[in-house]
Design a protein around this motif. Structure first.
Motif, mmCIF file in Angstrom:
data_model
loop_
_atom_site.group_PDB
_atom_site.id
_atom_site.type_symbol
_atom_site.label_atom_id
_atom_site.label_comp_id
_atom_site.label_asym_id
_atom_site.label_seq_id
_atom_site.Cartn_x
_atom_site.Cartn_y
_atom_site.Cartn_z
ATOM 1 N N MET A 26 0.933 -1.318 -0.030
ATOM 2 C CA MET A 26 -0.001 -0.150 0.070
ATOM 3 C C MET A 26 1.065 1.269 -0.121
ATOM 4 O O MET A 26 1.849 1.119 0.458
ATOM 5 C CB MET A 26 -1.005 -0.169 1.161
ATOM 6 N N THR A 27 0.103 2.339 -0.381
ATOM 7 C CA THR A 27 0.924 3.773 -0.398
ATOM 8 C C THR A 27 0.584 4.323 1.101
ATOM 9 O O THR A 27 -0.418 3.685 1.731
ATOM 10 C CB THR A 27 0.431 4.677 -1.486
ATOM 11 N N LEU A 51 -7.494 8.263 1.556
ATOM 12 C CA LEU A 51 -7.440 7.240 0.462
ATOM 13 C C LEU A 51 -5.953 6.476 0.663
ATOM 14 O O LEU A 51 -4.940 7.356 0.868
ATOM 15 C CB LEU A 51 -7.340 7.998 -0.828
ATOM 16 N N ARG A 52 -6.089 5.258 0.351
ATOM 17 C CA ARG A 52 -4.621 4.553 -0.024
ATOM 18 C C ARG A 52 -4.819 3.855 -1.304
ATOM 19 O O ARG A 52 -5.943 3.315 -1.700
ATOM 20 C CB ARG A 52 -4.453 3.675 1.132
ATOM 21 N N TYR A 53 -3.665 3.567 -1.850
ATOM 22 C CA TYR A 53 -3.618 2.809 -3.317
ATOM 23 C C TYR A 53 -2.773 1.638 -2.684
ATOM 24 O O TYR A 53 -1.857 1.589 -2.179
ATOM 25 C CB TYR A 53 -3.438 3.684 -4.246
ATOM 26 N N VAL A 58 -13.381 -0.730 0.336
ATOM 27 C CA VAL A 58 -12.240 -1.198 -0.476
ATOM 28 C C VAL A 58 -12.813 -1.441 -1.904
ATOM 29 O O VAL A 58 -13.911 -2.224 -1.978
ATOM 30 C CB VAL A 58 -11.423 -2.407 0.312
ATOM 31 N N SER A 93 -13.325 0.984 6.598
ATOM 32 C CA SER A 93 -13.078 1.711 5.215
ATOM 33 C C SER A 93 -13.652 1.016 4.092
ATOM 34 O O SER A 93 -14.132 -0.351 4.280
ATOM 35 C CB SER A 93 -11.428 1.321 5.114
ATOM 36 N N SER A 99 -11.068 -2.973 -5.797
ATOM 37 C CA SER A 99 -10.040 -3.582 -6.374
ATOM 38 C C SER A 99 -10.449 -4.517 -7.653
ATOM 39 O O SER A 99 -11.719 -4.973 -7.703
ATOM 40 C CB SER A 99 -9.211 -4.578 -5.504
ATOM 41 N N THR A 154 -8.132 0.619 -4.291
ATOM 42 C CA THR A 154 -8.041 1.876 -3.682
ATOM 43 C C THR A 154 -8.845 1.374 -2.434
ATOM 44 O O THR A 154 -9.796 0.567 -2.394
ATOM 45 C CB THR A 154 -8.327 3.101 -4.305
ATOM 46 N N GLU A 155 -8.411 2.134 -1.318
ATOM 47 C CA GLU A 155 -9.237 2.084 0.071
ATOM 48 C C GLU A 155 -9.441 3.258 0.313
ATOM 49 O O GLU A 155 -8.496 4.149 0.708
ATOM 50 C CB GLU A 155 -8.148 1.217 1.110
ATOM 51 N N TYR A 156 -10.741 3.650 0.676
ATOM 52 C CA TYR A 156 -11.003 4.958 1.326
ATOM 53 C C TYR A 156 -11.431 4.696 3.005
ATOM 54 O O TYR A 156 -12.369 3.884 3.142
ATOM 55 C CB TYR A 156 -12.362 5.826 0.627
ATOM 56 N N GLU A 171 -1.335 6.823 3.314
ATOM 57 C CA GLU A 171 -2.477 7.701 3.242
ATOM 58 C C GLU A 171 -2.818 9.118 2.946
ATOM 59 O O GLU A 171 -1.676 9.768 3.562
ATOM 60 C CB GLU A 171 -3.589 7.606 4.604
#
Length: 276
Positions: A132-133, A139-141, A221, A219, A223, A210-212, A135
């Motif tokens: 993951m990136t 948001l994370r990708y 998710v 969250s 994908s 992506t995850e919000y 936040e």
């Protein structure tokens, strides 16, 4: 404890739903993939934090999949045949059976197979690394990749045919009566006995998403994953589908050449999940 801490807790659980187009790739010249099946899946998700940017994701779910296979047909040269009894059950093509035990048994129907739509129910266990990136604005990708173990719970087929004949008793004997063109199909045929002996499937699963963060550890998710199986759904040599038969007039019995089968599942899985 901050929302960010909750978002990054050691263990997280969730639920997923997965609409998914699925299809088969055939490795045999006698058959080929012939269209996708729009399936559906659902399940539980368990995520374990390994580092700030790497998680391990697993769980368990049920996935309803399928796809169509068309069979080679060259009249007088090559055809795929099967026999189905009066209760809609496939009859095994055993070497040494007599016509009266096989296609000429009263109530049995003999067919030249055209297409089969496979429908399967699989219990799936993904084993994925999720990278993951950090936040940004909630948001994370991420990218995930790994393997997947499947356990076959059911396998059924809807068959259509080029031609068929039903063994019908008369006053003096059994006759093969041609089946009308409008009746050249059979649905929900149980294929469990012709599937692989061990009901396991191994495959590759990879995707992007992506995850919000909604609040705390909760969250949403999304994908898109590509799945590819490495193991076939069906037996390498069919017990029920034949590509050739010979009849020994001395013994009055058949010998069969079974159809080779190697059907590998492909899928594009659209995963929507809520994690807690």
């Amino acid at each position: 404890q901050t929302d960010q801490d909750e978002f990054d807790k050691k263990h997280r659980f969730g639920i997923r739903v997965t609409p998914q187009p699925t299809w088969f790739k055939s490795d045999n010249t006698s058959s080929k993939g012939n269209g996708a099946y729009f399936g559906f899946g659902f399940g539980l998700v368990w995520e374990i934090k390994l580092s700030n940017i790497i998680h391990f994701s697993t769980g368990i779910g049920g996935d309803f999949e399928g796809g169509s296979i068309s069979y080679r047909y060259e009249p007088g040269v090559f055809q795929v045949s099967e026999v189905i009894d009066s209760e809609g059950i496939l009859v095994e093509a055993k070497d040494g059976v007599t016509p009266e035990q096989y296609g000429w048994k009263s109530g049995n129907s003999s067919y030249i197979l055209k297409d089969r739509k496979y429908k399967t129910t699989m219990i799936t266990i993904p084993l994925l690394l999720k990278m993951m990136t950090n936040e940004y604005n909630g948001l994370r990708y991420f990218a995930n990749f790994g393997g997947e173990l499947g356990i076959r719970a059911a396998a059924k087929g809807n068959d259509t045919f080029h031609a068929g004949w039903k063994a019908t008793p008369t006053a003096t004997n059994i006759e093969q009566v041609q089946i009308p063109e409008g009746d050249l199909k059979r649905d929900n045929i149980n294929l469990g006995k012709d599937a692989t002996i061990l009901p396991f499937r191994v495959g590759m699963n990879l995707g992007l998403g992506t995850e919000y963060r909604i609040a705390g550890s909760t969250s949403l998710v999304f994908s898109v994953n590509y799945f590819q199986s490495f193991t076939s759904l069906m037996r390498k040599e069919s017990k029920f589908l034949t590509k050739e038969s010979t009849f020994d007039i001395v013994t009055g019995k058949y010998n069969f050449e079974p159809l080779n089968q190697a059907y590998l599942m492909r899928a594009v899985r659209i995963n929507i999940a809520i994690m807690f």
